[in-house]
Design a protein around this motif. Sequence first.
Motif, short mmCIF file in Angstrom:
data_model
loop_
_atom_site.label_atom_id
_atom_site.label_comp_id
_atom_site.label_asym_id
_atom_site.label_seq_id
_atom_site.Cartn_x
_atom_site.Cartn_y
_atom_site.Cartn_z
N TYR A 286 3.18 -2.71 9.15
CA TYR A 286 3.07 -1.73 7.98
C TYR A 286 1.79 -1.37 7.59
O TYR A 286 1.38 -0.48 7.15
N LEU B 243 0.39 2.24 7.41
CA LEU B 243 -0.61 2.75 6.20
C LEU B 243 -1.89 3.15 6.58
O LEU B 243 -2.34 4.18 6.15
N PHE C 258 7.77 0.08 2.83
CA PHE C 258 6.19 0.28 2.71
C PHE C 258 5.83 1.53 3.17
O PHE C 258 5.32 2.15 2.74
N LEU D 181 7.93 4.57 1.90
CA LEU D 181 7.53 4.93 0.40
C LEU D 181 5.94 5.52 0.49
O LEU D 181 5.40 6.56 -0.10
N GLY D 182 4.96 4.72 1.22
CA GLY D 182 3.82 5.44 1.36
C GLY D 182 3.71 6.88 1.94
O GLY D 182 2.92 7.25 1.51
N TYR D 183 4.39 7.18 2.83
CA TYR D 183 4.50 8.39 3.04
C TYR D 183 4.85 9.32 2.39
O TYR D 183 4.32 10.42 2.05
N PHE E 235 4.74 9.02 -1.22
CA PHE E 235 4.08 9.18 -2.10
C PHE E 235 2.87 10.06 -1.60
O PHE E 235 2.10 10.62 -2.42
N SER E 236 2.43 9.87 -0.38
CA SER E 236 0.92 10.29 0.34
C SER E 236 1.27 11.91 0.09
O SER E 236 0.21 12.54 -0.01
N PHE F 285 -0.17 7.52 -3.82
CA PHE F 285 0.00 6.77 -2.58
C PHE F 285 -0.05 5.24 -2.68
O PHE F 285 0.73 4.33 -2.48
N THR G 207 2.98 2.82 -3.70
CA THR G 207 3.90 2.18 -2.76
C THR G 207 4.05 0.76 -2.88
O THR G 207 5.10 -0.02 -2.94
N THR H 164 7.39 -1.28 -4.02
CA THR H 164 7.87 -2.28 -2.76
C THR H 164 8.16 -3.55 -3.36
O THR H 164 9.22 -4.33 -3.07
#
Length: 451
Positions: free
Chosen positions: A256, A260, A400, A403-405, A407-408, A415, A418, A422
């Motif tokens: 993860y 990220l 992780f 969600l990171g993708y 939000f980014s 971002f 995340t 999580t």
Amino acid sequence: MRDKKKRKEIDFGKDSIWEILLRLAPPVMIAQLIQALYNMVDSIFIGRYSESGLTALSIIYPLQLLMIAIAVGTGVGINTGMAFNLGLGRGKRANEIAGTGTPLAFVLWIFFAAACWFIMPFYARMSTDSAEVIKEIVIYGRIVCVFSIGLFAESVWTKVHQAEGNMKLPMIAQIAGAVTNIILDPILIFGMFGFPEMGVAGAAVATVTGQAVAAVIVLKDGFKRAPCLIACLRHIKEIYRLGVPNIIMQSAYTFYILGLNLILAGFSDMAVTALGLYYKWQTFFFIPLGALQTCIVPVVSFNYAALKIKRCSKTIVNSIMSGMILMLIGVFFFEFLPAQMLNLFTDDAEVIRIGTTGFRIIGFGFIPMVTSLIFPVFFQAVGSALKSSALTVLRTVILFVPLGYIFSQIGLSFFWLTFPMTEIVTTAVGIFLYRNFMRKYNIVKNVPSAV
């Protein structure tokens, strides 16, 4: 004299849970504090040496985590197996499990060293386009992976001592290893006292030397004679049945964080560096939580084997309560002093700007992170590998990176959401699984609704 010695021994089945935790946790916390300090000092010196070196360390961090995951996860399997058998009064079998650890550590080291030597250039090119950063990743990564025998040996022998209730010697070993690293870092990085200037290679040499020193110290009484080959193979199966959840949990961090890093690389190398500096500080502020994770495994495993389920429940409740209280320190620093924390490593204004926003948002997730990390350890200790692994996969794979993708796509500042999102979702699922588990033993009525 014998009675006095007996009074000093920890009884996992009878002593007060608070007493056990207070006796087990401080040595582990001290050792992890020194470990965190040397990780930070390592990055501070490299950051002062070159910005590209600091970025290289951030990129290599996930691969180091994978190596640590395999080493420590194997040790946790040995620790849990020993504690479980000691709880059943099977001392001979516990010693056989401990004896299996040394040859197993040696085989793992050979495999990991060979694999990392060949994949390191590909890994570096996958992570960045900077030729200078790629060069430093390969140099640093190959040294810390190929010469990692000390890490694998120390991880196994440390867990043998901890399963027997000896937290002092591992603490001494880790302190000695960390101090060795801290002393050698400036000498080898900058070239002092007649040593050549080695840059990132010097930081890597200091790291593996510290690991070797720690391994030599825990060798005492940690090295147990290996049983016959057939018994070894049988115990290896048991070790990984118990240790795989921890390996998955730690390995998932590798993937993860790598994920990220790749997402942030789409913004800039400075964003990747900011994330790497977060993990440096996270290591420091998560010391109490890491100590609790280490200490509750033998306690819960011992009492679960002895069918003392209420003591298992009390161990987890007390651990979560104390963990949340201690994590408030981290919340304070991340919310009110983020720029000062970042400035310790770098003067880059863009890294500090990105990191300040990120630190403040991430800090909101520290309290739910306590439960999201302790519940998997609990299920591992009671032998429920499926639940432990499910929580880990949920947190690190399902939440992780996706969600990171997501939000980014809104923006870099979003971002960082995340992290708290999580931890909140993982905690909610962990509470559900934990209460269902305890309901089978009619313990759920004694479990506070907070957990």
